[in-house]
Design a protein around this motif. Sequence first.
Motif, mmCIF file in Angstrom:
data_model
loop_
_atom_site.group_PDB
_atom_site.id
_atom_site.type_symbol
_atom_site.label_atom_id
_atom_site.label_comp_id
_atom_site.label_asym_id
_atom_site.label_seq_id
_atom_site.Cartn_x
_atom_site.Cartn_y
_atom_site.Cartn_z
ATOM 1 N N ASP A 198 0.828 -1.205 0.000
ATOM 2 C CA ASP A 198 0.000 0.000 0.000
ATOM 3 C C ASP A 198 0.865 1.259 0.000
ATOM 4 O O ASP A 198 0.531 2.259 -0.663
ATOM 5 C CB ASP A 198 -0.921 0.006 1.227
ATOM 6 C CG ASP A 198 -2.082 -0.962 1.098
ATOM 7 O OD1 ASP A 198 -2.374 -1.386 -0.043
ATOM 8 O OD2 ASP A 198 -2.685 -1.308 2.130
ATOM 9 N N VAL A 199 1.972 1.226 0.729
ATOM 10 C CA VAL A 199 2.874 2.377 0.775
ATOM 11 C C VAL A 199 3.462 2.642 -0.606
ATOM 12 O O VAL A 199 3.493 3.781 -1.082
ATOM 13 C CB VAL A 199 3.994 2.130 1.810
ATOM 14 C CG1 VAL A 199 5.091 3.195 1.685
ATOM 15 C CG2 VAL A 199 3.427 2.127 3.225
ATOM 16 N N ARG A 200 3.906 1.582 -1.266
ATOM 17 C CA ARG A 200 4.484 1.750 -2.608
ATOM 18 C C ARG A 200 3.428 2.232 -3.597
ATOM 19 O O ARG A 200 3.715 3.060 -4.466
ATOM 20 C CB ARG A 200 5.106 0.432 -3.070
ATOM 21 C CG ARG A 200 6.444 0.125 -2.396
ATOM 22 C CD ARG A 200 7.094 -1.119 -2.980
ATOM 23 N NE ARG A 200 6.455 -2.330 -2.510
ATOM 24 C CZ ARG A 200 6.881 -3.048 -1.478
ATOM 25 N NH1 ARG A 200 7.949 -2.673 -0.814
ATOM 26 N NH2 ARG A 200 6.246 -4.157 -1.118
ATOM 27 N N ARG A 201 2.204 1.709 -3.463
ATOM 28 C CA ARG A 201 1.139 2.148 -4.370
ATOM 29 C C ARG A 201 0.850 3.626 -4.208
ATOM 30 O O ARG A 201 0.693 4.356 -5.186
ATOM 31 C CB ARG A 201 -0.141 1.337 -4.095
ATOM 32 C CG ARG A 201 -1.357 1.809 -4.889
ATOM 33 C CD ARG A 201 -2.640 1.223 -4.324
ATOM 34 N NE ARG A 201 -2.814 1.493 -2.909
ATOM 35 C CZ ARG A 201 -3.216 2.684 -2.427
ATOM 36 N NH1 ARG A 201 -3.457 3.699 -3.243
ATOM 37 N NH2 ARG A 201 -3.362 2.853 -1.129
ATOM 38 N N ALA A 202 0.795 4.086 -2.964
ATOM 39 C CA ALA A 202 0.475 5.486 -2.690
ATOM 40 C C ALA A 202 1.665 6.403 -2.920
ATOM 41 O O ALA A 202 1.491 7.615 -3.064
ATOM 42 C CB ALA A 202 -0.031 5.628 -1.254
ATOM 43 N N GLY A 203 2.874 5.835 -2.928
ATOM 44 C CA GLY A 203 4.063 6.668 -3.043
ATOM 45 C C GLY A 203 4.399 7.380 -1.751
ATOM 46 O O GLY A 203 5.229 8.294 -1.746
ATOM 47 N N MET A 204 3.786 6.961 -0.651
ATOM 48 C CA MET A 204 4.032 7.582 0.644
ATOM 49 C C MET A 204 3.493 6.692 1.759
ATOM 50 O O MET A 204 2.696 5.786 1.508
ATOM 51 C CB MET A 204 3.377 8.961 0.726
ATOM 52 C CG MET A 204 1.866 8.942 0.783
ATOM 53 S SD MET A 204 1.145 10.600 0.672
ATOM 54 C CE MET A 204 2.240 11.549 1.694
ATOM 55 N N ALA A 205 3.951 6.964 2.980
ATOM 56 C CA ALA A 205 3.464 6.232 4.150
ATOM 57 C C ALA A 205 2.726 7.183 5.075
ATOM 58 O O ALA A 205 3.083 8.356 5.194
ATOM 59 C CB ALA A 205 4.634 5.577 4.893
ATOM 60 N N ARG A 206 1.701 6.647 5.749
ATOM 61 C CA ARG A 206 0.944 7.434 6.724
ATOM 62 C C ARG A 206 0.971 6.730 8.069
ATOM 63 O O ARG A 206 0.919 5.512 8.146
ATOM 64 C CB ARG A 206 -0.511 7.593 6.278
ATOM 65 C CG ARG A 206 -0.674 8.298 4.938
ATOM 66 C CD ARG A 206 -2.120 8.728 4.721
ATOM 67 N NE ARG A 206 -3.050 7.609 4.792
ATOM 68 C CZ ARG A 206 -4.349 7.740 5.081
ATOM 69 N NH1 ARG A 206 -4.855 8.924 5.359
ATOM 70 N NH2 ARG A 206 -5.128 6.679 5.105
ATOM 71 N N ALA A 207 1.051 7.509 9.130
ATOM 72 C CA ALA A 207 0.939 6.975 10.487
ATOM 73 C C ALA A 207 -0.090 7.818 11.214
ATOM 74 O O ALA A 207 0.128 9.009 11.439
ATOM 75 C CB ALA A 207 2.288 7.035 11.207
ATOM 76 N N LEU A 208 -1.209 7.231 11.542
ATOM 77 C CA LEU A 208 -2.321 7.956 12.142
ATOM 78 C C LEU A 208 -2.458 7.573 13.612
ATOM 79 O O LEU A 208 -2.975 6.512 13.951
ATOM 80 C CB LEU A 208 -3.623 7.641 11.391
ATOM 81 C CG LEU A 208 -3.571 7.838 9.867
ATOM 82 C CD1 LEU A 208 -4.912 7.485 9.240
ATOM 83 C CD2 LEU A 208 -3.163 9.257 9.520
ATOM 84 N N GLY A 209 -1.945 8.437 14.481
ATOM 85 C CA GLY A 209 -2.036 8.193 15.906
ATOM 86 C C GLY A 209 -1.230 7.013 16.384
ATOM 87 O O GLY A 209 -1.473 6.494 17.480
ATOM 88 N N ASN A 210 -0.272 6.566 15.596
ATOM 89 C CA ASN A 210 0.547 5.411 15.966
ATOM 90 C C ASN A 210 1.965 5.641 15.471
ATOM 91 O O ASN A 210 2.158 5.921 14.291
ATOM 92 C CB ASN A 210 -0.022 4.140 15.334
ATOM 93 C CG ASN A 210 0.782 2.900 15.679
ATOM 94 O OD1 ASN A 210 1.318 2.797 16.773
ATOM 95 N ND2 ASN A 210 0.888 1.966 14.755
ATOM 96 N N PRO A 211 2.954 5.585 16.312
ATOM 97 C CA PRO A 211 2.930 5.090 17.688
ATOM 98 C C PRO A 211 2.540 6.123 18.741
ATOM 99 O O PRO A 211 2.423 5.783 19.912
ATOM 100 C CB PRO A 211 4.383 4.662 17.910
ATOM 101 C CG PRO A 211 5.162 5.602 17.072
ATOM 102 C CD PRO A 211 4.323 5.832 15.842
ATOM 103 N N LEU A 212 2.335 7.382 18.339
ATOM 104 C CA LEU A 212 2.012 8.419 19.319
ATOM 105 C C LEU A 212 0.555 8.835 19.158
ATOM 106 O O LEU A 212 0.180 9.420 18.142
ATOM 107 C CB LEU A 212 2.923 9.636 19.117
ATOM 108 C CG LEU A 212 4.422 9.367 19.315
ATOM 109 C CD1 LEU A 212 5.241 10.576 18.900
ATOM 110 C CD2 LEU A 212 4.701 9.016 20.767
#
Length: 272
Positions: A198-212
Amino acid sequence: MPGNKNTASPQDGRRSIQSVETGFPLLAALVDAGVPLTLRDLASRAGMTSAKAHPYLVSFTRVGLVQQDASTGQYELGPFALQMGLVSLQRLDPVRVALPHASQLAGKIGHTLAIAALGSHGPTMIHISQASYPVHVNMRNGTVMSMLHTATGHVFAAWLPPKIAQHYIEREIGDQAVVTSISPLLPDPDALQALLDDVRRAGMARALGNPLPGIDALSVPVFDHSGNIALALTSLGPSSLFDASENGPIALALRECAAEISRQLGYRPAPP
């Protein structure tokens, strides 16, 4: 014109050789094409007639900037042009190239922006531009980001060669230097692979409230001339203020910035 963003302006008052500037689009067209071209195609891409282009190509061939295949008649970059490119690439420092772009982007988006490189323990923050508002995050220069639990780590895990990524994933378990690692267990391999796809497909990574909890982050890769990941650009902020959508203004600005840094490092994306 590609590869010509940092050159002098024609109106800067300095004396120049007009014929050099007139012939330059031919070289730029060869760089853009990445494959040999016929005289007709090359001239067309450079916006001139074949008759006008030919004398320039003769001169460029004589000094090694261009070479012509004797059997096909097609033109491509010559040995001296390739030597110039290699010398330029050897002098490139990805961090030095990225810093002014990152500083400009931080001012544009108004959120904390960090540059990460791969260190001995994992993805390591090497430059942080803090937001104008306080963000209570234990992150400073030298902080090692978890490959498993952060957007920055996911970017490196997605684009590093799989064996290298796995090495860093395995070694972070119990590593005190990885201050953002929150789980003592390796994740399910299939779930991790699906996440990285999914990260490669989007061309980016998201972190939503995790780990903080309450803190969201977006991270994008920067590539070098060989197509390998060189850096990651990561922006983060409170969930209430930070737009972490894949196509939101922060994501678009991050992608655009990373693409420009990659271009300056010599990266050429594969044609679709």
